[in-house]
Design a protein around this motif. Sequence first.
Motif, PDB file in Angstrom:
ATOM      1  N   GLU A  63       0.818  -1.207   0.000  1.00 10.38           N
ATOM      2  CA  GLU A  63       0.000   0.000   0.000  1.00 10.38           C
ATOM      3  C   GLU A  63       0.851   1.255   0.000  1.00 10.38           C
ATOM      4  O   GLU A  63       0.492   2.263  -0.609  1.00 10.38           O
ATOM      5  CB  GLU A  63      -0.942  -0.004   1.210  1.00 10.38           C
ATOM      6  N   ILE A  64       1.973   1.202   0.682  1.00  8.30           N
ATOM      7  CA  ILE A  64       2.879   2.353   0.686  1.00  8.30           C
ATOM      8  C   ILE A  64       3.482   2.552  -0.695  1.00  8.30           C
ATOM      9  O   ILE A  64       3.557   3.662  -1.217  1.00  8.30           O
ATOM     10  CB  ILE A  64       3.993   2.167   1.738  1.00  8.30           C
ATOM     11  N   GLY A  65       3.920   1.460  -1.330  1.00  5.32           N
ATOM     12  CA  GLY A  65       4.458   1.536  -2.683  1.00  5.32           C
ATOM     13  C   GLY A  65       5.845   2.144  -2.732  1.00  5.32           C
ATOM     14  O   GLY A  65       6.521   2.332  -1.712  1.00  5.32           O
ATOM     15  N   SER A  66       6.268   2.499  -3.928  1.00  4.09           N
ATOM     16  CA  SER A  66       7.606   3.054  -4.136  1.00  4.09           C
ATOM     17  C   SER A  66       7.599   4.567  -3.966  1.00  4.09           C
ATOM     18  O   SER A  66       6.546   5.218  -4.004  1.00  4.09           O
ATOM     19  CB  SER A  66       8.107   2.715  -5.543  1.00  4.09           C
ATOM     20  N   PHE A  71       4.822  10.378  -5.779  1.00  6.49           N
ATOM     21  CA  PHE A  71       4.756  11.631  -6.541  1.00  6.49           C
ATOM     22  C   PHE A  71       3.846  11.495  -7.754  1.00  6.49           C
ATOM     23  O   PHE A  71       3.141  12.440  -8.126  1.00  6.49           O
ATOM     24  CB  PHE A  71       6.167  12.053  -6.958  1.00  6.49           C
ATOM     25  N   VAL A  72       3.822  10.307  -8.358  1.00  7.83           N
ATOM     26  CA  VAL A  72       2.920  10.068  -9.494  1.00  7.83           C
ATOM     27  C   VAL A  72       1.469  10.168  -9.037  1.00  7.83           C
ATOM     28  O   VAL A  72       0.620  10.765  -9.717  1.00  7.83           O
ATOM     29  CB  VAL A  72       3.195   8.683 -10.123  1.00  7.83           C
ATOM     30  N   ASN A  73       1.169   9.601  -7.867  1.00  7.68           N
ATOM     31  CA  ASN A  73      -0.205   9.618  -7.364  1.00  7.68           C
ATOM     32  C   ASN A  73      -0.702  11.021  -7.040  1.00  7.68           C
ATOM     33  O   ASN A  73      -1.913  11.278  -7.061  1.00  7.68           O
ATOM     34  CB  ASN A  73      -0.322   8.727  -6.124  1.00  7.68           C
ATOM     35  N   LEU A  74       0.205  11.921  -6.746  1.00  7.59           N
ATOM     36  CA  LEU A  74      -0.199  13.297  -6.446  1.00  7.59           C
ATOM     37  C   LEU A  74      -0.893  13.956  -7.630  1.00  7.59           C
ATOM     38  O   LEU A  74      -1.753  14.831  -7.460  1.00  7.59           O
ATOM     39  CB  LEU A  74       1.017  14.130  -6.023  1.00  7.59           C
ATOM     40  N   VAL A  75      -0.534  13.566  -8.845  1.00  5.03           N
ATOM     41  CA  VAL A  75      -1.085  14.221 -10.038  1.00  5.03           C
ATOM     42  C   VAL A  75      -2.117  13.349 -10.757  1.00  5.03           C
ATOM     43  O   VAL A  75      -2.661  13.757 -11.787  1.00  5.03           O
ATOM     44  CB  VAL A  75       0.045  14.609 -11.022  1.00  5.03           C
ATOM     45  N   ILE A  93       3.642   9.378   5.624  1.00  3.07           N
ATOM     46  CA  ILE A  93       3.381  10.408   4.628  1.00  3.07           C
ATOM     47  C   ILE A  93       2.977   9.802   3.292  1.00  3.07           C
ATOM     48  O   ILE A  93       2.280  10.434   2.487  1.00  3.07           O
ATOM     49  CB  ILE A  93       4.623  11.330   4.476  1.00  3.07           C
ATOM     50  N   ALA A  94       3.395   8.550   3.040  1.00  2.30           N
ATOM     51  CA  ALA A  94       3.056   7.891   1.774  1.00  2.30           C
ATOM     52  C   ALA A  94       1.552   7.764   1.605  1.00  2.30           C
ATOM     53  O   ALA A  94       1.030   7.935   0.492  1.00  2.30           O
ATOM     54  CB  ALA A  94       3.713   6.517   1.712  1.00  2.30           C
ATOM     55  N   LEU A  95       0.819   7.462   2.687  1.00  2.94           N
ATOM     56  CA  LEU A  95      -0.631   7.346   2.586  1.00  2.94           C
ATOM     57  C   LEU A  95      -1.261   8.664   2.175  1.00  2.94           C
ATOM     58  O   LEU A  95      -2.188   8.696   1.358  1.00  2.94           O
ATOM     59  CB  LEU A  95      -1.219   6.879   3.924  1.00  2.94           C
ATOM     60  N   LYS A  96      -0.770   9.732   2.722  1.00  2.00           N
ATOM     61  CA  LYS A  96      -1.290  11.058   2.367  1.00  2.00           C
ATOM     62  C   LYS A  96      -1.008  11.372   0.904  1.00  2.00           C
ATOM     63  O   LYS A  96      -1.902  11.810   0.161  1.00  2.00           O
ATOM     64  CB  LYS A  96      -0.657  12.107   3.277  1.00  2.00           C
ATOM     65  N   MET A  97       0.220  11.131   0.464  1.00  2.00           N
ATOM     66  CA  MET A  97       0.595  11.443  -0.912  1.00  2.00           C
ATOM     67  C   MET A  97      -0.141  10.557  -1.909  1.00  2.00           C
ATOM     68  O   MET A  97      -0.537  11.001  -2.998  1.00  2.00           O
ATOM     69  CB  MET A  97       2.105  11.306  -1.085  1.00  2.00           C
ATOM     70  N   ASN A  98      -0.342   9.289  -1.551  1.00  2.00           N
ATOM     71  CA  ASN A  98      -1.001   8.355  -2.453  1.00  2.00           C
ATOM     72  C   ASN A  98      -2.491   8.623  -2.600  1.00  2.00           C
ATOM     73  O   ASN A  98      -3.086   8.273  -3.633  1.00  2.00           O
ATOM     74  CB  ASN A  98      -0.806   6.916  -1.964  1.00  2.00           C
ATOM     75  N   HIS A  99      -3.108   9.225  -1.570  1.00  2.00           N
ATOM     76  CA  HIS A  99      -4.575   9.282  -1.576  1.00  2.00           C
ATOM     77  C   HIS A  99      -5.162  10.690  -1.524  1.00  2.00           C
ATOM     78  O   HIS A  99      -6.385  10.831  -1.359  1.00  2.00           O
ATOM     79  CB  HIS A  99      -5.117   8.431  -0.434  1.00  2.00           C
ATOM     80  N   LEU A 100      -4.361  11.714  -1.705  1.00  2.00           N
ATOM     81  CA  LEU A 100      -4.924  13.053  -1.873  1.00  2.00           C
ATOM     82  C   LEU A 100      -5.849  13.089  -3.086  1.00  2.00           C
ATOM     83  O   LEU A 100      -6.848  13.807  -3.101  1.00  2.00           O
ATOM     84  CB  LEU A 100      -3.798  14.086  -2.037  1.00  2.00           C
TER      85      LEU A 100
END
Length: 333
Positions: A63-66, A71-75, A93-100
């Motif tokens: 779920e955390i991923g690479s 950064f890809v998930n942010l856009v 922080i990965a969960l936040k970045m992945n799921h914004l």
Amino acid sequence: MNSALIYVASPLQAISAIEAIAKYKIGFYRLIVLDDDTPRQKQIENFLISRNIKFEVLSLEKEIGSILSHFVNLVRISSVRYDYLFIGDYRNIALKMNHLKDLKTGGKIIYLDDGNFIIILLKNRYKTSSWTKFNYLISDLFVRLKKITDYVFFTIYDDIPNNRYCVETNQMAFCSLPCSKCDNTIYIIGTYIPLYCKNLGVSKDMFLKCYINLVYSIKSRYVDKNIIYIPHGRDTTQEIKKISETLGVQYMILEKCVELYFIENNIYPFALYGFGSAALFTLKKIYPMLVVYNVFYGGNSEQAMAEYQELNNYYAKHGIVLINDISLCQNMV
């Protein structure tokens, strides 16, 4: 009714999630339990099942991923948008970045109760690396672009003054007092021994010696009481089990979080001991008249010592007695 995407990875986070669903009037949710491959996984699942909460289990690592995926998930653009994103571990922080991308414009991120870490954070003791700060900076940019409300903590630790975060009170409403009559048992709430020793810079052998001294002291003080040791949900240290059995202490692995176990089994301990565990605080909240002792022997890490000093002071403020020298056990009331 509102919708929410929820991530939890500990029993306390799961308890907090249930309270948040009620408080924020969540009618539709997707609750994900992050599996870290430790024994406490079963505790989380059993708690959620007992509350009739639907959930999924996903690998924490996957779920955390690479780093690149963050950064890809942010856009990216998501086809499903939620009003709320509940995150159990603020440090992830990965969960936040992945799921914004899964939040509606104007949505809200709520961080759930995560034990003693919340105290350290609200006391401004949390230290981050330069890389982590960079990740927060980038994610905060997208938070502002989507007009998302962030840095809101839904917590039982609601009386710590701070000017950086918004704190909303977790009343722990599910924890109703089951009985008022104490039983004849003293409970010792274990810690995750490898991490505890690493953070404080002490050896496992030293911790075990302190545990032996504590048990001897309790036995000399309360000769007619039973003693039960409940290991931390992540701890698999075999030596503590062998020592407990040798000293006549029952070693009890729970398949439920300790709060739920006590409530469902109508247990009101004679006294409670622990090594700075968040369960000391939650159980004191459930049983205000319960005598609770926080055992702390010190350590060799300056940063950890400062953090534990904050924890010890906060616990003491809420009626949890500090034992910082084993000789003090002889003078307890």
